[in-house]
Motif scaffolding. Structure first.
Motif, mmCIF file in Angstrom:
data_model
loop_
_atom_site.group_PDB
_atom_site.id
_atom_site.type_symbol
_atom_site.label_atom_id
_atom_site.label_comp_id
_atom_site.label_asym_id
_atom_site.label_seq_id
_atom_site.Cartn_x
_atom_site.Cartn_y
_atom_site.Cartn_z
ATOM 1 N N GLU A 1 13.330 3.510 6.519
ATOM 2 C CA GLU A 1 12.553 3.096 5.337
ATOM 3 C C GLU A 1 13.291 1.998 4.573
ATOM 4 O O GLU A 1 12.679 1.039 4.096
ATOM 5 N N MET B 1 12.541 -1.111 6.190
ATOM 6 C CA MET B 1 11.151 -1.570 6.122
ATOM 7 C C MET B 1 10.833 -2.263 4.796
ATOM 8 O O MET B 1 10.016 -3.193 4.765
ATOM 9 N N PHE C 1 8.540 -5.571 4.140
ATOM 10 C CA PHE C 1 7.308 -5.545 3.356
ATOM 11 C C PHE C 1 7.350 -6.618 2.272
ATOM 12 O O PHE C 1 6.377 -7.342 2.062
ATOM 13 N N HIS D 1 -0.911 -1.402 -1.775
ATOM 14 C CA HIS D 1 -1.314 -0.836 -0.481
ATOM 15 C C HIS D 1 -1.181 0.679 -0.532
ATOM 16 O O HIS D 1 -0.386 1.281 0.169
ATOM 17 N N ALA D 2 -2.017 1.277 -1.426
ATOM 18 C CA ALA D 2 -1.863 2.703 -1.712
ATOM 19 C C ALA D 2 -2.593 3.594 -0.733
ATOM 20 O O ALA D 2 -2.226 4.744 -0.559
ATOM 21 N N ILE D 3 -3.637 3.078 -0.108
ATOM 22 C CA ILE D 3 -4.405 3.931 0.789
ATOM 23 C C ILE D 3 -4.136 3.549 2.249
ATOM 24 O O ILE D 3 -4.402 4.306 3.170
ATOM 25 N N GLU D 4 -3.520 2.373 2.428
ATOM 26 C CA GLU D 4 -3.157 1.981 3.793
ATOM 27 C C GLU D 4 -2.254 3.027 4.421
ATOM 28 O O GLU D 4 -1.464 3.674 3.751
ATOM 29 N N ASN D 5 -2.402 3.132 5.718
ATOM 30 C CA ASN D 5 -1.615 4.124 6.428
ATOM 31 C C ASN D 5 -0.388 3.470 7.038
ATOM 32 O O ASN D 5 -0.472 2.399 7.608
ATOM 33 N N MET D 6 0.737 4.144 6.926
ATOM 34 C CA MET D 6 1.971 3.611 7.493
ATOM 35 C C MET D 6 1.836 3.399 9.008
ATOM 36 O O MET D 6 2.462 2.527 9.574
ATOM 37 N N HIS D 7 0.989 4.235 9.636
ATOM 38 C CA HIS D 7 0.842 4.099 11.100
ATOM 39 C C HIS D 7 0.246 2.751 11.474
ATOM 40 O O HIS D 7 0.384 2.294 12.592
ATOM 41 N N GLU E 1 1.058 -0.005 10.154
ATOM 42 C CA GLU E 1 2.021 -1.061 9.852
ATOM 43 C C GLU E 1 2.983 -1.230 11.020
ATOM 44 O O GLU E 1 4.184 -1.350 10.845
#
Ligand code: ATP
Ligand code: MG
Lengths: 401, 251
Positions: free
Chosen positions: B97, B100, B104, B114-120, B122
């Motif tokens: 992290e 990362m 970012f 990017h609150a609802i974006e999924n880490m998967h 990225e």
């Protein structure tokens, strides 16, 4: 499922099952039995469980992730309630517009208060939020009486316009809150042998909204944004020198948690359409802090547990009185019985705060991670030594469970 | 014209003249070392480059633009990354992290919701971070809690975090301080490799002369807040003034 990993999906399913089956789970004792007073499965209390759950879930997005401790979140709860009641007065008794307005207005309030308070961090931030909330509380009591109806609190009357509804029902009473006609207060009672289970419309609305809020919180926790919020808590210096501006991140978290609080306030008013200034008082702000810490700040399920725990105490422990104690200890010799009751007396009834305070201190001292940490320790005991290293790794890589 | 131009910088802390008329020019794609005894003002000077301090007078230009009055995150976004004297990392986060976040920041700028974006989703960020960890020889530690690493590893991680942003100017404040010999040598190798493989300018503060002479193309000696000399490493070694002010002490 739904963009969650396996572990989070399991958690969401468990929480969903527990909330939806709550009328059964919280009523384990037959109605006539002596233990029935420990039943928490009545609509009023179940509604409070999930509404305060929402409040705490939102608070945890700010406090648990960024570490910014707000002492003024009750202000948003109050703003949400007032907004919802105004919607009931002016528009209609449908809860949907009321809830939407509650979220929007409290969000706007949060932008304002957050913008100013977030200029400072640590204790100064906490004090600023506390000051704002107390200011709102006092204003609601005095200057803003035309909006808040001061000390009496904002209530529905037969003269309210309700442009999309009716000012009064056919029999001349104030209409009740509903979801497209389904009344919030309507309750279906199911008798199974000596048990009675109550299924209340309002509770199920709140429960579903709580589950959606919980799901959104998981998404936020697991998103890049959530990681940035944890980065702020961890090291703001590194954050800035890495090219990230902490200010808008904290403000966004503050506004989101303010909107969660407003949602909770709106739901409170939807269940019982009145709003008073005391909902904004600092004790209410402190309560959500306690809930979050007690359950486990920064964990997903902690705040919900904390909210349930405190509300259970407030409503169940506070009802135990000396007579009940005498009943329990009747098997003892008289002198001993009186002695035991005298010893326990300060901890029950109005003294429930004392019990809660002691429990809170014990948790903070021995389980700094809150009830969630307690649960994890018990789980580890059961799993035994074999999986020790595995669970260690899990705690390392997922600090926010 | 160097990529970093420092002109007539003065900084006082109360009665203490921490920096007095500092002029410095760092040429692009070189490694410029700033050396000097304790309290010479080296860290103070670096703080003036990254927005932590504003000099009382003078100018600091990066690539033709003034950095003065800009916030640290703005300056980073211009292409300056900094490694601190004591490692500044995200101690509560995992190593991966940590790696990362700067990537970012490079991609999305100072703020993105990017609150609802999924880490998967990225993948590119995760892959870039894992590759950087590979380069830093830290891939096996990626799920570790970064606070529990050794100081040497924290430093490596911090350097990696800065490099992952592909900065044009990398500022290093005593990157080997407090490191064991082996770690120091690893760091030297790492920095040499970075220098050779990338288009990057490095400004390094260092006490360890072995490190300085292994890396520097140009050296400025700072004493009591003022540059004493600026020259090539060979000339610095033989300069009697420097020996007296600094190397004499160190030896
Ligand atoms: N924020 C500050 N307030 C007051 N004095 C300061 C401040 N920062 C640095 N100083 C003083 O300025 C002088 C230069 O400090 P600086 O940290 O730049 O030295 P340095 O060359 O980096 O030394 P070292 O090799 O020990 O890191 C010192 O005397 C220090 O005490
Ligand atoms: Mg220094």
């Amino acid at each position: 499922m739904l963009g969650l990993n396996k572990k989070d999906t399991t958690l969401l399913i468990i929480v969903a099952a527990l909330t939806l089956l709550a009328p059964f789970i919280l009523n384990p004792f037959p109605t006539e039995s002596g233990l029935a007073q420990f039943n928490a499965g009545y609509p009023d209390l179940m509604q409070r469980f999930v509404i305060f759950g929402i409040f705490a879930i939102g608070f945890n997005i700010l406090f648990g992730l960024t570490g910014y401790l707000s002492f003024g979140h009750a202000a948003f709860l109050g703003v949400g309630s007032y907004s919802a009641v105004w919607m009931f007065k002016l528009l209609s008794m449908n809860v949907i517009p009321a809830i939407i307005l509650a979220v929007i207005i409290s969000g706007l309030f949060a932008v304002l208060i957050g913008y100013v308070s977030l200029r400072r961090s640590g204790i100064y931030f906490s004090i600023l939020t506390l000051a704002f909330a107390q200011m709102s509380f006092n204003l609601a009591y005095s200057v803003l009486t035309p909006i808040t109806n001061g000390e009496t609190g904002l209530q529905l009357t037969l003269e309210d316009p309700r442009v999309l509804g009716q000012s009064a029902t056919a029999d001349g009473s104030i209409p009740v809150t509903n979801l497209f006609g389904a009344e919030m207060r309507s309750t279906y009672e199911m008798a199974v042998g000596p048990w009675a289970f109550q299924f209340n419309m309002g509770y199920y609305l709140c429960a579903i909204i709580m589950l959606v809020s919980f799901y959104l919180a998981i998404r936020i926790f697991r998103s890049p944004f959530g990681m940035m919020l944890r980065a702020i808590k961890s090291n703001q210096t590194r954050m800035s020198y890495t090219g990230l501006n902490p200010r808008p991140y904290t403000l966004a978290a503050f506004v989101i948690s303010g909107m969660y609080a407003g949602l909770a306030g709106g739901l409170m008013a939807s269940m019982d359409p009145l709003a008073g200034a005391e909902r904004m008082q600092w004790t209410a702000s402190g309560e959500v802090v306690l809930m979050t810490i007690l359950g486990g700040a920064g964990t997903l399920i902690g705040p919900v547990l904390g909210a349930g725990f405190i509300k259970y105490f407030e409503n169940i422990f506070s009802k135990i009185n000396d007579n009940i104690l005498h009943g329990w200890f009747a098997f003892m010799p008289d002198g001993l019985e009186d002695f035991v009751v005298t010893i326990l007396h300060p901890f029950i009834g109005k003294g429930w705060h004392l019990t809660l305070g002691i429990l809170f201190m014990l948790v903070v001292i021995f389980l700094p991670g809150g009830l969630v940490e307690g649960g994890q320790r018990i789980a580890r005991l059961f799993r035994g030594k074999k999986s020790d290293d595995k669970s260690d790794e899990a705690t390392q890589s997922t600090p926010a469970e | 014209m160097g990529i970093l131009e420092v002109k007539n910088v003065n900084k006082r802390f109360g009665g203490l003249q921490a920096l007095g008329d500092v002029n410095l020019s760092v040429a692009e794609n070189t490694c410029h070392a700033i050396i000097g005894p304790n309290g010479a003002g080296k860290s103070t000077l670096l703080n003036c480059f990254v927005g932590k301090l504003i000099p009382d007078t003078g100018s600091v230009m990066f690539d033709g633009q003034s950095v003065l009055g800009r916030t640290p995150h703005e300056i980073n976004q211009m292409g300056i990354s900094r490694v601190f004297q004591t490692p500044e990392i995200f101690g509560d986060l995992s190593v991966l992290e940590n790696m990362m976040i700067p990537i970012f920041a490079k991609r999305d700028g100072a703020f993105r919701m990017h609150a609802i974006e999924n880490m998967h989703n990225e993948k590119e960020i995760v892959e870039a971070a894992e590759q950087m960890l590979e380069e830093m020889n830290m891939a096996d530690k990626r799920h570790m809690h970064s606070a529990s690493m050794s100081r040497g590893d924290k430093r490596r991680l911090e350097i990696g975090m800065c490099l992952s942003q592909q900065p044009r100017l990398l500022l290093l404040d005593e990157p080997t301080a407090g490191m064991a010999r082996a770690d120091t040598n690893n760091t030297i190798d790492l920095l040499k490799q970075i220098k050779d493989e990338r288009d990057i300018t490095i400004a390094i503060i260092e006490h360890d002369m072995h490190v300085v002479f292994s890396l520097a193309d140009r050296i400025t000696v700072l004493a009591q807040g003022t540059p004493l000399v600026e020259d090539d490493p060979e000339n610095i070694k033989g300069n009697p003034k420097v020996r007296e002010a600094y190397l004499g002490e160190a030896a």
